[in-house]
Design a protein around this motif. Structure first.
Motif: not given
Length: 212
Positions: A87-112
């Motif tokens: 899925k193509v989604i848009r990644f935004i960080i307000p007040d920065t130049p970051v406003n990009l269409p992106v793909l999620v390549e991977s997610i790694t998660y854990s409980e610690r």
């Protein structure tokens, strides 16, 4: 607190905790070409697509610093779905130049630590849509020779600043090594000398391959 927003159409997903850091790669491809009597020459090519790494915390409890109150695995499942479906989604960080269409390549998660909080690392890649290739029907779809059913037009290309002929061939054909044949097709005596604004005729790849 800085917000990290992911937009899927009209739906917005806000990371519940502002990440402590993020990293985005920005650069260009450098083409190395060997020129007789000069040796190897590095020439600036096309811009490279950004890669992004984000360390996330999906809290299981309503901490005072949380920006949202969701089950942590709701976020995990959402990013897994984005990843699995391409899925193509848009990644935004307000007040920065970051406003990009992106793909999620991977997610790694854990409980610690027994709190049921989920720690995750997101790997994102900037997305660039492919231009559709236009074809002209020859009007011979029902004839006995299927190879003549469609004729692919030669595509014109206007050279931009930073272009190299090998980079243009990689973009059009997926093969940078076809640049000498494209040079021949355009009557270029030196394939390494092209200039912004120059119009090139880009033949169908099958014509170049058949040319031997």
């Amino acid at each position: 607190m800085r917000k990290f927003i992911f937009k899927d159409g009209n739906r917005e997903l806000l990371l519940p905790v502002t990440p402590p850091s993020f990293a985005i790669d920005h650069g260009i491809r450098i083409e190395t070409i060997h020129i007789h009597t000069l040796g190897d020459v590095n020439i600036a090519g096309y811009g490279a697509l950004a890669s992004i790494k984000i360390d996330c915390l999906f809290p299981a409890w309503p901490y005072p610093f949380s920006l949202a109150d969701e089950n942590p695995y709701t976020y995990v499942k959402t990013f897994q779905k984005f990843c699995d479906k391409g899925k193509v989604i848009r990644f935004i960080i307000p007040d920065t130049p970051v406003n990009l269409p992106v793909l999620v390549e991977s997610i790694t998660y854990s409980e610690r630590d027994g709190t049921h909080d989920v720690y995750a690392n997101l790997a994102l890649r900037e997305y660039r849509p492919l231009s559709a290739v236009k074809i002209e029907q020859s009007g011979m779809e029902n004839q006995s020779r299927p190879a003549a059913a469609a004729v692919v037009k030669s595509s014109p290309y206007i050279v931009e600043s930073g272009d190299t002929l090998s980079a243009i061939c990689r973009k059009f054909y997926g093969d940078a090594n076809l640049y000498p044949k494209v040079a021949d097709a355009n009557g270029l005596t030196n394939p390494h000398l092209i200039f912004p604004g120059q119009k090139l005729n880009m033949p169908d790849k099958s014509q170049l391959v058949q040319g031997g």
